[in-house]
Design a protein around this motif. Sequence first.
Motif, PDB file in Angstrom:
ATOM      1  N   PRO A   1      -9.788   9.668   7.029  1.00 18.14           N
ATOM      2  CA  PRO A   1     -10.815   8.710   7.039  1.00 18.14           C
ATOM      3  C   PRO A   1     -11.761   9.165   5.758  1.00 18.14           C
ATOM      4  O   PRO A   1     -12.095  10.263   5.693  1.00 18.14           O
ATOM      5  N   THR A   2     -12.331   7.990   5.027  1.00 15.24           N
ATOM      6  CA  THR A   2     -13.240   8.235   4.083  1.00 15.24           C
ATOM      7  C   THR A   2     -14.628   8.639   4.797  1.00 15.24           C
ATOM      8  O   THR A   2     -15.079   8.116   5.734  1.00 15.24           O
TER       9      THR A   2
ATOM     10  N   TYR B   1       0.785  -1.185   0.019  1.00 16.28           N
ATOM     11  CA  TYR B   1       0.087  -0.074   0.065  1.00 16.28           C
ATOM     12  C   TYR B   1       0.701   1.238  -0.001  1.00 16.28           C
ATOM     13  O   TYR B   1       0.535   2.250  -0.874  1.00 16.28           O
TER      14      TYR B   1
ATOM     15  N   THR C   1       0.916   4.206  -2.911  1.00 17.28           N
ATOM     16  CA  THR C   1       0.498   5.659  -2.733  1.00 17.28           C
ATOM     17  C   THR C   1       1.463   6.441  -3.396  1.00 17.28           C
ATOM     18  O   THR C   1       0.956   7.641  -3.936  1.00 17.28           O
TER      19      THR C   1
ATOM     20  N   SER D   1      -7.452   4.186  -0.943  1.00 18.89           N
ATOM     21  CA  SER D   1      -7.867   3.685   0.409  1.00 18.89           C
ATOM     22  C   SER D   1      -7.300   2.339   0.725  1.00 18.89           C
ATOM     23  O   SER D   1      -7.491   1.430  -0.218  1.00 18.89           O
TER      24      SER D   1
ATOM     25  N   LYS E   1     -16.657   5.653   5.729  1.00 20.02           N
ATOM     26  CA  LYS E   1     -16.215   5.017   7.094  1.00 20.02           C
ATOM     27  C   LYS E   1     -16.895   6.037   8.378  1.00 20.02           C
ATOM     28  O   LYS E   1     -17.190   5.153   9.254  1.00 20.02           O
TER      29      LYS E   1
ATOM     30  N   ASP F   1      -5.578  -0.919   6.571  1.00 21.14           N
ATOM     31  CA  ASP F   1      -5.806   0.170   7.303  1.00 21.14           C
ATOM     32  C   ASP F   1      -5.515   0.292   8.788  1.00 21.14           C
ATOM     33  O   ASP F   1      -5.274   0.993   9.592  1.00 21.14           O
TER      34      ASP F   1
ATOM     35  N   HIS G   1      -3.463  10.752   6.619  1.00 22.74           N
ATOM     36  CA  HIS G   1      -4.435   9.664   6.704  1.00 22.74           C
ATOM     37  C   HIS G   1      -5.814  10.346   6.845  1.00 22.74           C
ATOM     38  O   HIS G   1      -5.933  11.063   7.700  1.00 22.74           O
TER      39      HIS G   1
ATOM     40  N   THR H   1      -7.612  -1.114   2.716  1.00 20.67           N
ATOM     41  CA  THR H   1      -8.817  -2.090   3.070  1.00 20.67           C
ATOM     42  C   THR H   1      -8.212  -2.835   4.385  1.00 20.67           C
ATOM     43  O   THR H   1      -7.269  -2.934   4.482  1.00 20.67           O
TER      44      THR H   1
END
Length: 140
Positions: free
Chosen positions: A104-105, A57, A61, A69, A108, A75, A102, A71
Amino acid sequence: MKKTNIFSPTLDTKFVNPELWGKIEQLDLTLISDRMLIKHEWTEERTSNAIKGYRQYLYLTQVFGKPISPTGDIDEIWHEHVLHTNKYAIDCQKLFNRFLHHFPTPSKWKQEQQLKQAAMAGSFCCDNADCCNDDPRTVT
C-alpha cells in the motif's frame, strides 16, 4: 465473461510481448469476478472493465521496469485476488516466475487513517462544537 483483446485497435502490437500477454489473458479470474459481483455488488460492466484494467496492470508491472500503482477499481480487483493467497501465489508464479508483492502506498495509509479517525470522531461525538464536524469524513 467473454475474453476480449484489451489493447487498443490502434496499438502497434509489435511492441506487445505475446508470450506474457497470452499468459495474462489465460488467467482465470472467474472467482474474483464472482466475488466483485456478489460480495461487493458491482455491475457486470464495472467488473468486466476492472478485470480488463487489472490484466493490463499485471502486464505493465512486468514491462514498465519499476513499481507502479493501480488506481481505484483495479486496486480493488488486486486486493480481492491477493486475499485468495494460494491462487494468487500460484498465478504469480505461472505469470512472472515470482511473487508480485502488494505494498500500500503511504498516501493511501494516510487517507485510511484519516477516515478511521473521522469514523471514531463521529462515533464519540459530543455536543461541543469543537469536538465534531458536520461532515464526519473530515478531521480537524
